[in-house]
Design a protein around this motif. Sequence first.
Motif, PDB file in Angstrom:
ATOM      1  N   THR A 148       0.779  -1.240   0.000  1.00 13.02           N
ATOM      2  CA  THR A 148       0.000   0.000   0.000  1.00 13.02           C
ATOM      3  C   THR A 148       0.807   1.283   0.000  1.00 13.02           C
ATOM      4  OG1 THR A 148      -0.124  -0.119   2.418  1.00 13.02           O
ATOM      5  CG2 THR A 148      -1.971  -1.074   1.161  1.00 13.02           C
ATOM      6  N   GLU A 149       2.100   1.262   0.402  1.00  9.47           N
ATOM      7  CA  GLU A 149       2.788   2.526   0.602  1.00  9.47           C
ATOM      8  C   GLU A 149       4.289   2.396   0.329  1.00  9.47           C
ATOM      9  OE1 GLU A 149       2.589   3.545   4.845  1.00  9.47           O
ATOM     10  OE2 GLU A 149       1.878   1.488   5.172  1.00  9.47           O
ATOM     11  N   GLN A 150       4.936   3.534   0.214  1.00  3.53           N
ATOM     12  CA  GLN A 150       6.370   3.599  -0.034  1.00  3.53           C
ATOM     13  C   GLN A 150       6.997   4.621   0.916  1.00  3.53           C
ATOM     14  OE1 GLN A 150       7.342   4.018  -4.167  1.00  3.53           O
ATOM     15  NE2 GLN A 150       9.506   4.329  -3.836  1.00  3.53           N
ATOM     16  N   TRP A 151       8.216   4.312   1.349  1.00  2.64           N
ATOM     17  CA  TRP A 151       8.904   5.180   2.309  1.00  2.64           C
ATOM     18  C   TRP A 151       9.869   6.116   1.577  1.00  2.64           C
ATOM     19  CZ3 TRP A 151       8.111   6.299   7.235  1.00  2.64           C
ATOM     20  CH2 TRP A 151       9.108   7.001   7.928  1.00  2.64           C
ATOM     21  N   PHE A 152       9.779   7.412   1.959  1.00  2.29           N
ATOM     22  CA  PHE A 152      10.647   8.420   1.379  1.00  2.29           C
ATOM     23  C   PHE A 152      11.463   9.060   2.495  1.00  2.29           C
ATOM     24  CE2 PHE A 152       7.249   7.899  -1.602  1.00  2.29           C
ATOM     25  CZ  PHE A 152       7.844   8.038  -2.858  1.00  2.29           C
ATOM     26  N   PRO A 153      12.775   8.771   2.541  1.00  4.66           N
ATOM     27  CA  PRO A 153      13.607   9.357   3.603  1.00  4.66           C
ATOM     28  C   PRO A 153      13.798  10.858   3.396  1.00  4.66           C
ATOM     29  CG  PRO A 153      14.964   8.165   2.037  1.00  4.66           C
ATOM     30  CD  PRO A 153      13.548   7.903   1.640  1.00  4.66           C
ATOM     31  N   PRO A 156       1.167   7.106  -0.056  1.00  2.00           N
ATOM     32  CA  PRO A 156       0.425   6.028  -0.734  1.00  2.00           C
ATOM     33  C   PRO A 156       1.035   5.707  -2.094  1.00  2.00           C
ATOM     34  CG  PRO A 156      -1.065   7.737   0.093  1.00  2.00           C
ATOM     35  CD  PRO A 156       0.324   8.288   0.220  1.00  2.00           C
ATOM     36  N   ARG A 157       1.455   4.488  -2.265  1.00  2.00           N
ATOM     37  CA  ARG A 157       1.958   4.000  -3.543  1.00  2.00           C
ATOM     38  C   ARG A 157       1.452   2.573  -3.717  1.00  2.00           C
ATOM     39  NH1 ARG A 157       2.575   8.591  -3.986  1.00  2.00           N
ATOM     40  NH2 ARG A 157       4.402   9.796  -4.627  1.00  2.00           N
ATOM     41  N   GLY A 158       0.136   2.449  -3.782  1.00  2.00           N
ATOM     42  CA  GLY A 158      -0.489   1.131  -3.775  1.00  2.00           C
ATOM     43  C   GLY A 158      -0.080   0.271  -4.956  1.00  2.00           C
ATOM     44  N   SER A 159       0.192  -0.970  -4.657  1.00  2.00           N
ATOM     45  CA  SER A 159       0.506  -1.936  -5.712  1.00  2.00           C
ATOM     46  C   SER A 159      -0.652  -2.897  -5.969  1.00  2.00           C
ATOM     47  CB  SER A 159       1.758  -2.730  -5.335  1.00  2.00           C
ATOM     48  OG  SER A 159       1.557  -3.447  -4.131  1.00  2.00           O
ATOM     49  N   VAL A 160      -1.664  -2.874  -5.099  1.00  2.00           N
ATOM     50  CA  VAL A 160      -2.774  -3.817  -5.202  1.00  2.00           C
ATOM     51  C   VAL A 160      -3.820  -3.296  -6.192  1.00  2.00           C
ATOM     52  CG1 VAL A 160      -4.679  -4.922  -3.953  1.00  2.00           C
ATOM     53  CG2 VAL A 160      -2.422  -4.710  -2.886  1.00  2.00           C
ATOM     54  N   PHE A 161      -4.325  -4.199  -7.038  1.00  2.00           N
ATOM     55  CA  PHE A 161      -5.427  -3.896  -7.936  1.00  2.00           C
ATOM     56  C   PHE A 161      -6.673  -4.625  -7.459  1.00  2.00           C
ATOM     57  CE2 PHE A 161      -1.998  -3.753 -11.431  1.00  2.00           C
ATOM     58  CZ  PHE A 161      -1.725  -2.427 -11.150  1.00  2.00           C
ATOM     59  N   LYS A 162      -7.714  -3.871  -7.201  1.00  2.00           N
ATOM     60  CA  LYS A 162      -9.027  -4.465  -6.943  1.00  2.00           C
ATOM     61  C   LYS A 162      -9.921  -4.149  -8.131  1.00  2.00           C
ATOM     62  CE  LYS A 162      -8.682  -3.866  -1.899  1.00  2.00           C
ATOM     63  NZ  LYS A 162      -8.588  -5.300  -1.557  1.00  2.00           N
ATOM     64  N   ASP A 163     -10.867  -5.003  -8.391  1.00  2.00           N
ATOM     65  CA  ASP A 163     -11.769  -4.757  -9.515  1.00  2.00           C
ATOM     66  C   ASP A 163     -13.136  -5.344  -9.207  1.00  2.00           C
ATOM     67  OD1 ASP A 163     -11.689  -3.779 -12.507  1.00  2.00           O
ATOM     68  OD2 ASP A 163     -12.921  -5.589 -12.469  1.00  2.00           O
ATOM     69  N   ASP A 196     -14.971  -0.041 -11.703  1.00  2.00           N
ATOM     70  CA  ASP A 196     -14.844   0.141 -10.249  1.00  2.00           C
ATOM     71  C   ASP A 196     -13.576  -0.545  -9.771  1.00  2.00           C
ATOM     72  OD1 ASP A 196     -15.125   0.477  -7.563  1.00  2.00           O
ATOM     73  OD2 ASP A 196     -17.080  -0.502  -7.390  1.00  2.00           O
ATOM     74  N   SER A 197     -12.551   0.240  -9.469  1.00  2.00           N
ATOM     75  CA  SER A 197     -11.287  -0.311  -8.978  1.00  2.00           C
ATOM     76  C   SER A 197     -11.119  -0.129  -7.471  1.00  2.00           C
ATOM     77  CB  SER A 197     -10.111   0.357  -9.704  1.00  2.00           C
ATOM     78  OG  SER A 197      -9.840   1.638  -9.162  1.00  2.00           O
ATOM     79  N   LYS A 198     -12.169   0.364  -6.810  1.00  2.00           N
ATOM     80  CA  LYS A 198     -12.069   0.638  -5.367  1.00  2.00           C
ATOM     81  C   LYS A 198     -10.912   1.599  -5.094  1.00  2.00           C
ATOM     82  CE  LYS A 198     -15.352  -2.383  -4.716  1.00  2.00           C
ATOM     83  NZ  LYS A 198     -16.742  -1.926  -4.492  1.00  2.00           N
ATOM     84  N   ASN A 199     -10.693   2.507  -6.060  1.00  2.00           N
ATOM     85  CA  ASN A 199      -9.649   3.536  -5.945  1.00  2.00           C
ATOM     86  C   ASN A 199      -8.247   2.940  -5.869  1.00  2.00           C
ATOM     87  OD1 ASN A 199      -8.971   6.278  -5.956  1.00  2.00           O
ATOM     88  ND2 ASN A 199      -8.786   6.332  -3.715  1.00  2.00           N
ATOM     89  N   THR A 200      -8.042   1.784  -6.541  1.00  2.00           N
ATOM     90  CA  THR A 200      -6.715   1.161  -6.513  1.00  2.00           C
ATOM     91  C   THR A 200      -5.929   1.389  -7.795  1.00  2.00           C
ATOM     92  OG1 THR A 200      -7.609  -0.950  -7.304  1.00  2.00           O
ATOM     93  CG2 THR A 200      -7.446  -0.636  -4.898  1.00  2.00           C
ATOM     94  N   TYR A 201      -6.587   1.507  -8.956  1.00  2.00           N
ATOM     95  CA  TYR A 201      -5.844   1.794 -10.183  1.00  2.00           C
ATOM     96  C   TYR A 201      -6.558   2.779 -11.091  1.00  2.00           C
ATOM     97  CZ  TYR A 201      -8.766  -1.668 -12.696  1.00  2.00           C
ATOM     98  OH  TYR A 201      -9.805  -2.380 -13.248  1.00  2.00           O
ATOM     99  N   PHE A 246       0.267   3.095  -9.319  1.00  2.00           N
ATOM    100  CA  PHE A 246       1.572   3.193  -8.649  1.00  2.00           C
ATOM    101  C   PHE A 246       1.853   4.599  -8.140  1.00  2.00           C
ATOM    102  CE2 PHE A 246       2.279   0.536 -12.620  1.00  2.00           C
ATOM    103  CZ  PHE A 246       1.622  -0.558 -12.091  1.00  2.00           C
ATOM    104  N   GLY A 247       0.830   5.183  -7.522  1.00  2.00           N
ATOM    105  CA  GLY A 247       1.027   6.493  -6.930  1.00  2.00           C
ATOM    106  C   GLY A 247       1.315   7.586  -7.930  1.00  2.00           C
ATOM    107  N   GLY A 248       0.644   7.518  -9.080  1.00  6.10           N
ATOM    108  CA  GLY A 248       0.786   8.563 -10.094  1.00  6.10           C
ATOM    109  C   GLY A 248       1.861   8.326 -11.118  1.00  6.10           C
ATOM    110  N   LEU A 249       2.527   7.174 -11.064  1.00  2.41           N
ATOM    111  CA  LEU A 249       3.490   6.852 -12.119  1.00  2.41           C
ATOM    112  C   LEU A 249       2.784   6.794 -13.469  1.00  2.41           C
ATOM    113  CD1 LEU A 249       6.228   5.812 -13.207  1.00  2.41           C
ATOM    114  CD2 LEU A 249       5.466   3.514 -12.618  1.00  2.41           C
ATOM    115  N   VAL A 250       1.576   6.207 -13.501  1.00  2.00           N
ATOM    116  CA  VAL A 250       0.746   6.162 -14.703  1.00  2.00           C
ATOM    117  C   VAL A 250      -0.543   6.910 -14.399  1.00  2.00           C
ATOM    118  CG1 VAL A 250      -0.533   4.691 -16.299  1.00  2.00           C
ATOM    119  CG2 VAL A 250       1.703   3.954 -15.438  1.00  2.00           C
TER     120      VAL A 250
END
Length: 827
Positions: A405-410, A422-429, A461-466, A548-552
């Motif tokens: 669900t998330e990514q760490w930024f030092p 938030p950098r979710g990798s999970v896809f719901k459909d 409906d991706s449940k806000n995942t993609y 991927f958190g706005g990558l695409v």
Amino acid sequence: MKIKIMMLLSIFFSLASLAQTGSISGTVLDAVTQEPLEGTSVVIRGTNTGVSANESGNYSLKDLKAETYTIDVFFIGYKSVSKEIVVTEGAAITMNFSLEASSSMMDEVVLSANRRPQKVTRAPATIAIIGAQEISNYAGSVGELASRQKGVDYVRSGVQGTGINIRGFNSAFNSKNLQIEDSRISSLVATGLPFGSFTTITKDDIERVEIILGPNAALYGPNAHNGLVATLTKDPRTSEGTDVAVSAGNQSVFSARLRHAMKLNDSFSFKVWGEHTQGEEFDYVDSVYVGTTAYPELELDKDFSTTKYGGAVYYGLSDKTDIIASYGHSNNSNLGVTNAGRNQIKDWSIDYAQVKLVSPHFYANLYHTWSKTEDTYAINQRTQNYVSFINNGFTEQEALQRSFTEQWFPIEGIPDGGISLPRGSVFKDASRRFNAEAQYNNNLGALSYVVGAQYQQDNADSKNTYLLDSDGAIVIDQTGVYGQLEYTFDDADVDLLFVGRYDDHELYGGNFIPKAAIVKNFDFGSFRATYGKGIAAPSILNLSGNLFGGLVLGNGEGFTLENGTVIDPLKVETINSYEIGYKGKIAGDKLLLDVNAYYNQSEDFLSPLINISATSPVATRGDTPIGELIPGSTGAFVLTYLNFGSVDTYGADLGLNYYFNDKHRVSFNYSYFDFDLDENDLANDANKDGVVTKTDLPINTPKNKMGLGYYYSSDKFYGSVYGRYVEQYDFFSGINIAAETQDLNGDGTNDIFENARNGRTWNYGPLGDFVNVDLNVGYHITEDLAIGASITNLFGSEVREFVASPTIGRLFQVELKYHLPIEALRK
């Protein structure tokens, strides 16, 4: 008294009506065995009026007006027969037919070209057919047979993963070929991707697959852009019995299938089917780059499985009218290639429910498709998330858990030394699609006409995942109306076809799509010339994606870069296609030629994923600042889809089949493809870097490819050997690169490096440049029991057919099939 008068008038008009019509009836038998050929199509040429012969071979065409008809009689595996019959008022004509067995492609029947049965030589399109017998005799995957068809770009991304493309512009997320299964649009709602291995149909229930090359949007709607792949399943009334099949092969592949079909009485018939397949993918781990450091894909699961089942009920309202209700389900777990790495697909299910009304003049179709997944995830993004936690001192357990669900930024100077975004990798459909269609056809003498209307509602409906769907499902409506006129000049044996379609899309407004064709028929074959327009409507993912958190990000609203560059929102891509062709005999009856040449003009090209931030970071999407839309994003790396420029593509396809006799056949296919791109026209500069290069317009198609095959079939033995050659070609799609070392922009410095890291992927070098030989053999132990074996890549050569995929080694599979005749079940 009035009642008696009305009764007399009713009887009079009924008798008058009967006196004005006639009928044609008879039987259809095998010319040698004299067995009835149940299921034979007896059709009035140029119309949708026709019937199927029953179990006794009997047919009857009733209520025919007094005129001259040409009757075409079709049955798969037999020579077609045509007969001109004059029907007079009140005549009851008896006409019997005896059909001779034939393996010639000249006698094949197609449905998809004009949505009605016709000989393949009269069809106004280039069509490749994979028939039930060919499918039954092949021990491997049905998809593998597509590689043997001219004009088709076939790729294999693993043991299970296969895909096809038609006439250029392939990508790792290709939705430009429309897939139809029993008149259902069979693509994922949000992405528009064809179902492929997600299909609910099993191998034993396929009657045939028809692959039509070139645009077919006029009849089938948007996204029948480069071509159409139509799968038609078997009618239980003509395929009764129980079929059981088991198969096994290397890579731990095992499959079991069951199909049962039965006619209960003159009105009711049904079929049920089921399949489970499992195996293990090739031992390949892709590299995931964090900065310049490569990491292996996290917790890669190479096992794949597919479970599918369904059933259909056929109810005959009359001799000519059927109601067909069906349901199908599939559940899938596997690895899938995308434009941004691979996906670990977990329990992605597809369901449909459909009801059709089929009659000679009226057709109605209503169906609902829905998909569901909860645990599918992007391996690339999850791996990057995991590394961000591990590299900053988090425990293994916490890193694995938070990687979904998330990514760490030092960040120096703040508590805990950084922040989590938030950098979710999970896809719901939980997407759904509703479709409805009504069609009417009739004829006025030699003129036949068809009118129809279609409606489609997509609920993504991706449940806000993609997707950008935090406020709920994205709902889009579209409607289409179409008309078709076909006129046959009997004396000249020329068919003229005109089709027009108007589509109204909730987002893009109206689009008119025409098609025209002329076919000149001879006893030895036919010549044709066609024009067709196609459109490719952007998918919901193209418009509203958020991966991927706005990558695409989807391009439904346009973008503005920090340097002031404005990127317009997406609109439909258009293609105008011109084609000439011939299909028929040459040099006697043994050699068949199918050849075409085409020229396409594409505008407002819909690109694969393009990095729009290469020259300047993204400032806004529409009116929304990028940091507000995607918390923590600086817009420094954004992939999206664009319309741009124009490109002309052209090519030719050649197919030769030589029949030594009914047992031996050889085939040769060759396809040529090329394009013309104006590199001086900055409208073709997709990534807005001021230079037009091949990465702006990835053709992703080999210029030359060919195949040579030998086929044998007898009462006991059957088999084939097929070899195909694919010329080397470069492939660019999203972050994926497969290309030779080269200087793209001509500045004297190489931009692409083979066998090295390129951006966020490893470039293994160009695709193609291989010869692949496949072998298939089988033996009928008894009339109802058969064993077969297939070997793909017989000589075990290293073949990399797709990006983010392993080299494809040798695959073999052994299949045992048993058919229990319906007579044995009824005893």
